[in-house]
Design a protein around this motif. Structure first.
Motif, PDB file in Angstrom:
ATOM      1  N   PHE A 359       0.820  -1.207   0.000  1.00  0.00           N
ATOM      2  CA  PHE A 359       0.000   0.000   0.000  1.00  0.00           C
ATOM      3  C   PHE A 359       0.857   1.261   0.000  1.00  0.00           C
ATOM      4  CE2 PHE A 359      -2.855  -3.191   1.632  1.00  0.00           C
ATOM      5  CZ  PHE A 359      -4.100  -2.822   1.145  1.00  0.00           C
ATOM      6  N   GLN A 360       0.266   2.346  -0.507  1.00  0.00           N
ATOM      7  CA  GLN A 360       0.948   3.643  -0.444  1.00  0.00           C
ATOM      8  C   GLN A 360       1.127   4.071   1.007  1.00  0.00           C
ATOM      9  OE1 GLN A 360      -1.147   7.025  -2.162  1.00  0.00           O
ATOM     10  NE2 GLN A 360       0.779   7.941  -2.775  1.00  0.00           N
ATOM     11  N   ASN A 361       0.116   3.814   1.836  1.00  0.00           N
ATOM     12  CA  ASN A 361       0.216   4.062   3.272  1.00  0.00           C
ATOM     13  C   ASN A 361       0.565   2.747   3.954  1.00  0.00           C
ATOM     14  OD1 ASN A 361      -0.048   4.571   5.972  1.00  0.00           O
ATOM     15  ND2 ASN A 361      -2.091   5.467   5.849  1.00  0.00           N
ATOM     16  N   PRO A 362       1.821   2.559   4.384  1.00  0.00           N
ATOM     17  CA  PRO A 362       2.245   1.269   4.936  1.00  0.00           C
ATOM     18  C   PRO A 362       1.415   0.817   6.130  1.00  0.00           C
ATOM     19  CG  PRO A 362       4.139   2.711   4.563  1.00  0.00           C
ATOM     20  CD  PRO A 362       2.905   3.554   4.378  1.00  0.00           C
ATOM     21  N   GLU A 363       0.912   1.771   6.925  1.00  0.00           N
ATOM     22  CA  GLU A 363       0.194   1.402   8.141  1.00  0.00           C
ATOM     23  C   GLU A 363      -1.059   0.581   7.855  1.00  0.00           C
ATOM     24  OE1 GLU A 363      -0.504   4.899  10.426  1.00  0.00           O
ATOM     25  OE2 GLU A 363       1.607   5.225  10.888  1.00  0.00           O
ATOM     26  N   LEU A 364      -1.568   0.687   6.623  1.00  0.00           N
ATOM     27  CA  LEU A 364      -2.784  -0.054   6.284  1.00  0.00           C
ATOM     28  C   LEU A 364      -2.564  -1.564   6.272  1.00  0.00           C
ATOM     29  CD1 LEU A 364      -4.234   2.166   3.403  1.00  0.00           C
ATOM     30  CD2 LEU A 364      -5.037   2.021   5.764  1.00  0.00           C
ATOM     31  N   ASP A 407      12.373  -5.145  17.597  1.00  0.00           N
ATOM     32  CA  ASP A 407      11.405  -5.270  18.692  1.00  0.00           C
ATOM     33  C   ASP A 407      10.472  -4.069  18.799  1.00  0.00           C
ATOM     34  OD1 ASP A 407      12.548  -7.718  19.444  1.00  0.00           O
ATOM     35  OD2 ASP A 407      14.054  -6.714  20.676  1.00  0.00           O
ATOM     36  N   ALA A 408      10.640  -3.073  17.905  1.00  0.00           N
ATOM     37  CA  ALA A 408       9.799  -1.870  17.956  1.00  0.00           C
ATOM     38  C   ALA A 408       8.427  -2.139  17.357  1.00  0.00           C
ATOM     39  CB  ALA A 408      10.483  -0.735  17.199  1.00  0.00           C
ATOM     40  N   HIS A 409       7.439  -1.341  17.770  1.00  0.00           N
ATOM     41  CA  HIS A 409       6.119  -1.417  17.149  1.00  0.00           C
ATOM     42  C   HIS A 409       6.216  -0.758  15.764  1.00  0.00           C
ATOM     43  CE1 HIS A 409       1.854  -0.996  16.363  1.00  0.00           C
ATOM     44  NE2 HIS A 409       1.580  -1.692  17.467  1.00  0.00           N
ATOM     45  N   PRO A 410       5.644  -1.363  14.725  1.00  0.00           N
ATOM     46  CA  PRO A 410       5.733  -0.773  13.383  1.00  0.00           C
ATOM     47  C   PRO A 410       5.276   0.682  13.313  1.00  0.00           C
ATOM     48  CG  PRO A 410       4.892  -3.005  13.223  1.00  0.00           C
ATOM     49  CD  PRO A 410       4.979  -2.682  14.698  1.00  0.00           C
ATOM     50  N   PHE A 411       4.285   1.070  14.106  1.00  0.00           N
ATOM     51  CA  PHE A 411       3.764   2.436  14.030  1.00  0.00           C
ATOM     52  C   PHE A 411       4.746   3.466  14.595  1.00  0.00           C
ATOM     53  CE2 PHE A 411      -1.122   1.887  13.599  1.00  0.00           C
ATOM     54  CZ  PHE A 411      -0.918   0.976  12.568  1.00  0.00           C
ATOM     55  N   THR A 412       5.763   3.028  15.349  1.00  0.00           N
ATOM     56  CA  THR A 412       6.732   3.967  15.919  1.00  0.00           C
ATOM     57  C   THR A 412       7.896   4.248  14.970  1.00  0.00           C
ATOM     58  OG1 THR A 412       8.115   2.264  16.997  1.00  0.00           O
ATOM     59  CG2 THR A 412       6.191   3.090  18.233  1.00  0.00           C
ATOM     60  N   GLY A 416       9.986   6.422   6.225  1.00  0.00           N
ATOM     61  CA  GLY A 416      10.853   5.636   5.363  1.00  0.00           C
ATOM     62  C   GLY A 416      11.032   4.211   5.862  1.00  0.00           C
ATOM     63  N   GLN A 417      11.163   4.053   7.182  1.00  0.00           N
ATOM     64  CA  GLN A 417      11.313   2.718   7.761  1.00  0.00           C
ATOM     65  C   GLN A 417      10.022   1.910   7.620  1.00  0.00           C
ATOM     66  OE1 GLN A 417      12.424   4.135  11.608  1.00  0.00           O
ATOM     67  NE2 GLN A 417      14.626   4.086  11.181  1.00  0.00           N
ATOM     68  N   LYS A 418       8.872   2.575   7.777  1.00  0.00           N
ATOM     69  CA  LYS A 418       7.590   1.883   7.581  1.00  0.00           C
ATOM     70  C   LYS A 418       7.473   1.364   6.158  1.00  0.00           C
ATOM     71  CE  LYS A 418       4.962   4.568  10.983  1.00  0.00           C
ATOM     72  NZ  LYS A 418       3.960   5.645  11.156  1.00  0.00           N
ATOM     73  N   ARG A 419       7.897   2.180   5.180  1.00  0.00           N
ATOM     74  CA  ARG A 419       7.843   1.769   3.784  1.00  0.00           C
ATOM     75  C   ARG A 419       8.751   0.553   3.554  1.00  0.00           C
ATOM     76  NH1 ARG A 419       4.756   1.174   0.774  1.00  0.00           N
ATOM     77  NH2 ARG A 419       4.168   3.205  -0.010  1.00  0.00           N
ATOM     78  N   ARG A 420       9.956   0.568   4.117  1.00  0.00           N
ATOM     79  CA  ARG A 420      10.866  -0.565   3.960  1.00  0.00           C
ATOM     80  C   ARG A 420      10.263  -1.827   4.574  1.00  0.00           C
ATOM     81  NH1 ARG A 420      14.937   3.219   5.475  1.00  0.00           N
ATOM     82  NH2 ARG A 420      15.616   2.091   7.337  1.00  0.00           N
TER      83      ARG A 420
END
Length: 529
Positions: A359-364, A407-412, A416-420
């Motif tokens: 997705f364009q928005n990784p959080e989805l 070990d981090a939560h993806p939303f934190t 750029g890191q979310k996209r990766r």
């Protein structure tokens, strides 16, 4: 701390409570009234965090451990990457009025003030226009108008053009440049794409991957003195600055001219790839969302192993078409065949074994509470052995520079890191087709190149790649074919070379070609004078 500091910080460090290390580390910075400052650094280095601390978002709205001192202005406006996240009303005038209400402006004075900020933001539309109907560029203009209505002393911009098409990016930068000249407004920028922006900055500061400031000075000086560090960090550099375009066009012996000429000579009008068997066939398709049809009468075939790029203006239907190929949006009319079987007849489990979607928005697409588990999730769903899961997941963490965040939560994570992470989750398997919505969005140059290299390796193994992007250099370098969506139709489906050599189609579609094609067109125009 300087007692007369207008805006800045002294030995500022910021650490989010979910992270072990500091995001921003011991930064001392003084920003002068009217200064235009650009913050550069690799993805995840703390650029947005620094802006949040200087603007007051931290600690007022975001909780973090902050040490050191910060001098802020009483009135600050912040413009984010996604304008939709800033809106809370239905119509343009209501949204701007909301800002004015926060200043307790009497209702009788609002209409004139709304007109004034709309004019400053280049928002030449009816005040009662629905926000939902606006293009991405017009939404960013509305976001700017709302900020200006707050009468800010300083404006912060966190990649304001990141979600815009190339023409929209040019227009927003030009708008902000003119606004800065007219008002002398203090402006602080975080940007990945520097062309159109860095040319009118007063100063650039450079952060390293650990969130420390390692350079500060005039743009040209920083680019020259820290060239090695910028390359090592993988920071996008301007394609022209400090070179002047007219010098390149008029002087055939100019080094940049010679380089671009050599580059265009490597391009070919021929197809770069002879596809295998049909992977996807689209027949008389009409796509859209809600009750709205966006693109009609689509007919095309995508073959096994091809790399297809989908381009067009914001709102032209690129992402909607990509979602339709993954059955995430329903067709209004027509049919799509996947591996010669009608898409609607594929069972979900079988379809998503063979097709991966980013997705364009990784959080989805995030569903786990830890980065490691986000990548490992698909393997666990397929009953892989723990040894397989550990080996493959650790490999992807290393490849995508996410080991320190396992070990981090993806939303934190940073954008750029979310996209990766979102791409890494899709590369856990060997799908027949990968559907990617802006895969390099928010990435520094080094990470983007590594990502494209991995995708090229997948393509060489026979994976079909279908990508939505605004990056025309990426389109030119990677694509076997390009699909251009314009005015509800497929305006073009063919090689990148033929598209970028077609001046009329480029102008009609507001496409900005890579510099080597732009040089060919510019010299052609000069020869006609």
């Amino acid at each position: 701390m300087q007692t007369n500091m207008y805006l800045g910080c002294n030995h500022l460090s910021v650490r989010f409570y979910q992270h072990r290390k500091k995001i921003v580390d011991d930064i001392t910075l003084s920003i002068h009234p009217g200064e235009k400052l650009l913050i550069l650094g690799p993805s995840g280095c703390g650029k947005s965090t620094l802006i949040s601390a200087l603007s007051g978002i931290i600690p007022e709205f975001l909780d973090a451990e902050v040490t050191g001192e910060v001098v802020r202005r009483e009135r600050a406006g912040v413009m984010f990457q996604d304008p939709d996240s800033q809106f809370c009303m239905l119509h343009v005038d209501e949204e701007i009025a909301f800002s004015l209400e926060n200043r307790r402006i009497p209702r009788g004075k609002m209409d004139e003030m709304i007109s004034d900020v709309m004019d400053k933001a280049g928002l030449n539309i009816d005040k009662r226009t629905s926000i939902e109907s606006l293009s991405g560029g017009m939404k960013q203009r509305l976001a700017l108008a709302c900020i200006l209505a707050l009468d800010p002393e300083v404006l912060f911009f966190d990649e304001p053009t990141a979600q815009l098409d190339p023409q929209g990016r040019i227009e927003i930068f030009e708008l902000l440049k003119n606004l800065s000249r007219q008002t002398g407004q203090t402006m602080v920028f975080v940007e990945h794409v520097l062309d159109g922006c860095i040319e009118w900055m007063d100063r650039v500061i450079l952060l390293n991957k650990d969130g420390r400031m390692i350079g500060s000075g005039k743009p040209e000086e920083v680019l020259r003195e820290f060239d090695a560090e910028i390359k090592e960090a993988g920071i996008w550099r301007p394609k022209l600055f400090p070179v002047k375009w007219n010098d390149v066009v008029e002087n055939h012996d100019h080094p940049v001219s010679a380089e671009l000429t050599r580059f265009i000579e490597t391009r070919s009008e021929e197809h770069r790839f002879v596809g295998g068997n049909p992977m996807i066939r689209v027949e008389d398709a009409t796509i859209g969302y809600g009750k709205k049809a966006i693109v009609q009468d689509l007919n095309l075939t995508i073959h096994k192993g091809e790399w297809i790029s989908i381009v067009g203006k914001n709102g032209s239907g690129k992402s909607t078409f990509l979602k339709s190929l993954a059955r995430l949006e329903s067709l209004r009319k027509g049919k799509i065949y996947f591996l010669e079987k009608e898409l609607s007849k594929w069972p979900d489990v079988e379809l998503y074994e063979k097709a991966g979607f980013v997705f364009q928005n990784p959080e989805l697409q995030f569903i786990a509470d830890m980065v490691f588990e986000e990548i490992a999730f698909g393997g666990r769903q397929r009953n892989w052995t723990e040894e397989q899961i550990q080996e493959k997941t650790h490999q992807l963490l290393r490849e995508f520079g996410l080991e320190a965040h396992r070990d981090a939560h993806p939303f934190t994570l940073s954008l750029g890191q979310k996209r990766r992470l979102s791409v890494a989750t899709m590369l856990l398997f060997d799908q027949d087709v990968l559907l990617l919505d802006e895969p390099t969005f928010g990435q520094d140059e080094k990470t983007a190149k590594e990502l494209i290299k991995k995708l090229k390796e997948r393509q060489a193994q026979g994976t079909t790649i279908i990508m939505v992007t605004h990056d025309m250099n990426l389109v030119d370098q990677c694509s076997d074919k390009v699909l251009l969506l314009k005015n509800g139709k497929a305006a073009y489906y063919g090689t990148p070379y033929s598209l970028f050599m077609n001046e009329v189609l480029l102008e009609d579609s507001s496409l900005v070609p890579p510099l080597h094609y732009k040089l060919v067109h510019a010299r052609k125009e000069l020869s006609l004078v």
